[in-house]
Design a protein around this motif. Structure first.
Motif, PDB file in Angstrom:
ATOM      1  N   LEU A  43      46.854  33.595  41.671  1.00 46.00           N
ATOM      2  CA  LEU A  43      45.662  32.558  41.156  1.00 46.00           C
ATOM      3  C   LEU A  43      46.498  31.517  40.277  1.00 46.00           C
ATOM      4  O   LEU A  43      47.276  32.159  39.374  1.00 46.00           O
TER       5      LEU A  43
ATOM      6  N   PRO B  28      37.367  29.528  33.744  1.00 50.94           N
ATOM      7  CA  PRO B  28      36.226  30.658  33.594  1.00 50.94           C
ATOM      8  C   PRO B  28      34.859  30.443  33.734  1.00 50.94           C
ATOM      9  O   PRO B  28      34.233  31.269  33.832  1.00 50.94           O
ATOM     10  N   SER B  29      34.564  29.114  33.578  1.00 47.20           N
ATOM     11  CA  SER B  29      33.280  28.737  33.731  1.00 47.20           C
ATOM     12  C   SER B  29      32.754  28.962  35.318  1.00 47.20           C
ATOM     13  O   SER B  29      31.300  29.230  35.161  1.00 47.20           O
ATOM     14  N   TYR B  30      33.565  28.996  36.195  1.00 47.32           N
ATOM     15  CA  TYR B  30      33.130  29.245  37.581  1.00 47.32           C
ATOM     16  C   TYR B  30      32.850  30.504  37.831  1.00 47.32           C
ATOM     17  O   TYR B  30      32.178  31.143  38.807  1.00 47.32           O
ATOM     18  N   VAL B  31      33.602  31.589  37.063  1.00 52.58           N
ATOM     19  CA  VAL B  31      33.362  33.045  37.426  1.00 52.58           C
ATOM     20  C   VAL B  31      31.964  33.318  37.209  1.00 52.58           C
ATOM     21  O   VAL B  31      31.291  33.181  36.433  1.00 52.58           O
ATOM     22  N   GLY B  32      31.614  34.193  38.237  1.00 50.79           N
ATOM     23  CA  GLY B  32      30.154  34.532  38.033  1.00 50.79           C
ATOM     24  C   GLY B  32      29.039  33.838  38.807  1.00 50.79           C
ATOM     25  O   GLY B  32      28.120  34.403  38.878  1.00 50.79           O
TER      26      GLY B  32
ATOM     27  N   ILE C  29      34.397  35.467  42.280  1.00 45.76           N
ATOM     28  CA  ILE C  29      34.747  36.660  41.091  1.00 45.76           C
ATOM     29  C   ILE C  29      35.828  36.385  40.446  1.00 45.76           C
ATOM     30  O   ILE C  29      36.176  37.124  39.263  1.00 45.76           O
ATOM     31  N   SER C  30      36.476  35.634  40.863  1.00 46.46           N
ATOM     32  CA  SER C  30      37.931  35.256  40.161  1.00 46.46           C
ATOM     33  C   SER C  30      38.280  33.639  40.053  1.00 46.46           C
ATOM     34  O   SER C  30      38.165  33.149  41.358  1.00 46.46           O
ATOM     35  N   SER C  31      38.714  33.039  39.034  1.00 41.81           N
ATOM     36  CA  SER C  31      39.043  31.836  39.187  1.00 41.81           C
ATOM     37  C   SER C  31      39.900  31.435  37.921  1.00 41.81           C
ATOM     38  O   SER C  31      39.865  32.211  36.812  1.00 41.81           O
ATOM     39  N   THR C  32      40.869  30.363  37.884  1.00 43.59           N
ATOM     40  CA  THR C  32      41.529  29.966  36.761  1.00 43.59           C
ATOM     41  C   THR C  32      40.643  29.302  35.965  1.00 43.59           C
ATOM     42  O   THR C  32      41.118  29.048  34.786  1.00 43.59           O
TER      43      THR C  32
END
Lengths: 348, 221
Positions: B221, B149-153, B144-147
């Motif tokens: 984060l 952006p491509s990992y989010v979701g 749900i949250s990551s530094t």
């Protein structure tokens, strides 16, 4: 306290002398590039009443709307994209969002959506963005070109942005929205879903008496002219000139003369670049016909705007100055003074 | 040479030395005696001992302890051998989301049993403690949250959990490797949504089950 004194915000002042007849003057491009203008203030010495056609011109400016609690995902709604964004006729700015604290949004007429997000919101959204130039740790800028082919509805980029703004980070804010052909007629479906109010630019006119003003603006130093204009706008010009005054020994710059009357007009609201251009044309025409030696027109941008001129990033530390002044004299010459704050990028 | 050793004393020296030479047999005996006393005797070279018979008992010996066998433990495969055997690689025919759905069902049962039935009235603290020690293989987790952006979701079933990464399989039958650091994951089971801060979770699943968690303040984060 001591920290504030050491880190005084500094401003940049860029001065340019040119002529309206010069085809390569940068004035036109500058006016076009500052999309969101809050106020235009005019100062015309030796003038006691506003020109009549100026009033009618200002009244002809299109109104803008203030929409309450609108989600940002409305900007990528398919209908909105087709009716407003692709033709390039709409622009919007988040209202009452502080650039240093909250998440700010700006939609520019060229279809670019710019989000200025704090760290937590950026981590939640999941769209690639850049770190802010001015506050590297806390702020991220996400810039999306809605007219790009990758952002067409149904594409991967579009789906990602839509899921980001609807599921992961449902941002809502109050927005100031303006449409070239009139908001009410073109954005009916959008307006029907939210609480909105129509607003018109506010005009305030003031006649100043016995104003000490510089006789020749061209010979004065740019800084002192800016100081003097600010003093007049703030209404403290009556105390200028008397060097024996207890409070201040500030005097009007350069060779002075006494103007019996002077007109100060300010138009504030959500003003677009073509409004500013119309005003400049009107003032030029008026100057040709009247006896005033010069006129000054200052255009103020929003302090909490996401963008500065040329779509550069605008930040706000303690300043937030974001305006330019046009000093027009009889003839076609002008002097352009651009002032930007410490957290701004100025156009070259 | 024997004559030289045993030479009689000349007559004219007898009176001077007042020594009498012995007879030949006596002299021989005394010589032998002298030699025996002066020479060292090694028991090993004792001829008489060597020539006597000795009996060797062939049965009833004490069995020798096999010392080498005690120290030899069962050594696992080292990392190189594991990689060569490709035990972590999943075959193409198995790379499908549907194949892992039964694993997910198994995990659901396991978690519900672990937490004593996840009812709305369960104690959250208790459930949280259990989650900390639980195994997440087969769970459906979402970033749900990551530094980054491509990992989010990213959502998927956990296929493998390593020390620093999660390996998920998404609905599009793609394997995703998500590093734990700087990510916040969300796990949902029976209406219980828990957020896991990946930075604190960087341990192997087996170690996490046994080790105690240090209480650290929440970090951004």
């Amino acid at each position: 306290m001591s920290v504030d004194v050491c880190e005084a915000p500094h401003c940049q002042l860029v001065c340019e002398n040119s002529s309206f007849l010069d085809e390569e003057n940068s004035l036109v491009s500058l006016v076009q590039q500052l999309h969101f203008n809050y106020k235009v203030s005019l100062l015309i010495p030796d003038c006691s009443s506003a020109p009549s056609h100026l009033d009618s011109v200002i009244n002809s400016f299109s109104s803008f709307v203030l929409i309450k609690n609108m989600p940002v995902s409305e900007f990528i709604d398919k209908d909105f994209l087709e009716t407003a964004v692709y033709p390039g006729s709409v622009c919007a700015l988040s209202y009452r969002t502080r650039i240093g604290e909250d998440n700010c949004v700006a939609l520019m007429p060229n279809g670019r959506l710019r989000l200025s997000l704090d760290r937590h919101s950026y981590h939640l959204l999941g769209i690639e963005g850049k770190v802010s130039k001015f506050r590297s740790k806390g702020r991220h800028i996400v810039s999306v070109d809605l007219t790009d082919s990758s952002m067409a509805p149904g594409g991967r980029g579009y789906d990602r942005l839509l899921s980001g703004l609807t599921c992961r980070l449902p941002l809502t804010s109050d927005f100031l929205l303006s449409h070239q052909q009139g908001v009410q007629s073109c954005l009916k479906s959008l307006l029907s879903r939210y609480d909105w109010s129509e607003l018109r630019p506010e005009v305030s006119t003031k006649v100043l008496h016995q104003l000490t003003c510089p006789s020749d603006l061209g010979s004065c130093d740019a800084y002192s002219v800016m100081d003097w204009l600010g003093a007049v706008d703030a209404g403290i010009s009556s105390s200028i000139g008397s060097s024996s005054s207890f409070l201040s020994t500030y005097t009007c710059p350069g060779p002075q003369r006494m103007a019996t009357t002077a007109l100060s007009i300010s138009v504030s609201g959500f003003l677009l670049p073509h409004h500013v251009q119309i005003l400049i044309m009107e003032v030029r025409q008026f100057l040709e016909q009247s006896s005033s030696p010069w006129a000054s027109l200052t255009v103020h941008g929003f302090t909490d705007n996401v963008v500065s001129c040329c779509e550069n990033e605008h930040g706000r530390l303690r300043g937030g100055v974001n305006f330019y002044t046009l000093l027009m004299s009889k003839g076609h010459d002008y002097k352009l003074l651009i002032v930007t704050g410490s957290h701004d990028s100025c156009s070259p | 040479t024997g004559s030289l050793l045993q030479a009689k004393v000349p007559r004219d020296l007898v009176k001077v030395l007042s020594v009498e030479s012995q007879s030949s047999t006596k002299a021989k005996a005394s010589t032998e005696r002298f030699l025996k006393n002066s020479l060292r005797h090694h028991s090993r070279y004792d001829l008489s001992d060597m020539l006597c018979h000795k009996a060797v008992v062939l049965n009833y010996t004490r069995p020798k302890k096999d010392k080498l066998k005690e120290h030899k433990k069962v050594k696992g495969l080292n990392a190189r051998q594991k990689r060569a055997m490709k035990i972590f690689q999943i075959k193409q025919k198995h790379q499908s989301y549907e194949v892992f759905l039964p694993l997910h069902e198994l995990w659901r049962q396991y978690i519900i049993d672990l937490c004593g039935g996840l009812k709305p009235t369960s104690n959250l603290q208790f459930v949280q403690q259990k989650f900390l020690k639980a195994d997440f293989h087969g769970a459906i987790i979402t970033v749900i949250s990551s530094t980054c952006p491509s990992y989010v979701g990213t959502t998927g079933i956990v296929v493998q959990e390593f020390k620093h990464v999660f390996k998920l399989i998404t609905k599009e039958n793609k394997f995703k490797v998500i590093p734990k650091r700087n990510c916040v994951f969300s796990v949902e089971i029976n209406g219980f949504v828990s957020h896991i801060n990946g930075c604190m979770f960087e341990q192997r699943a087996s170690e996490r089950a046994t080790k105690k968690f240090k209480v650290r303040r929440a970090i951004d984060l």
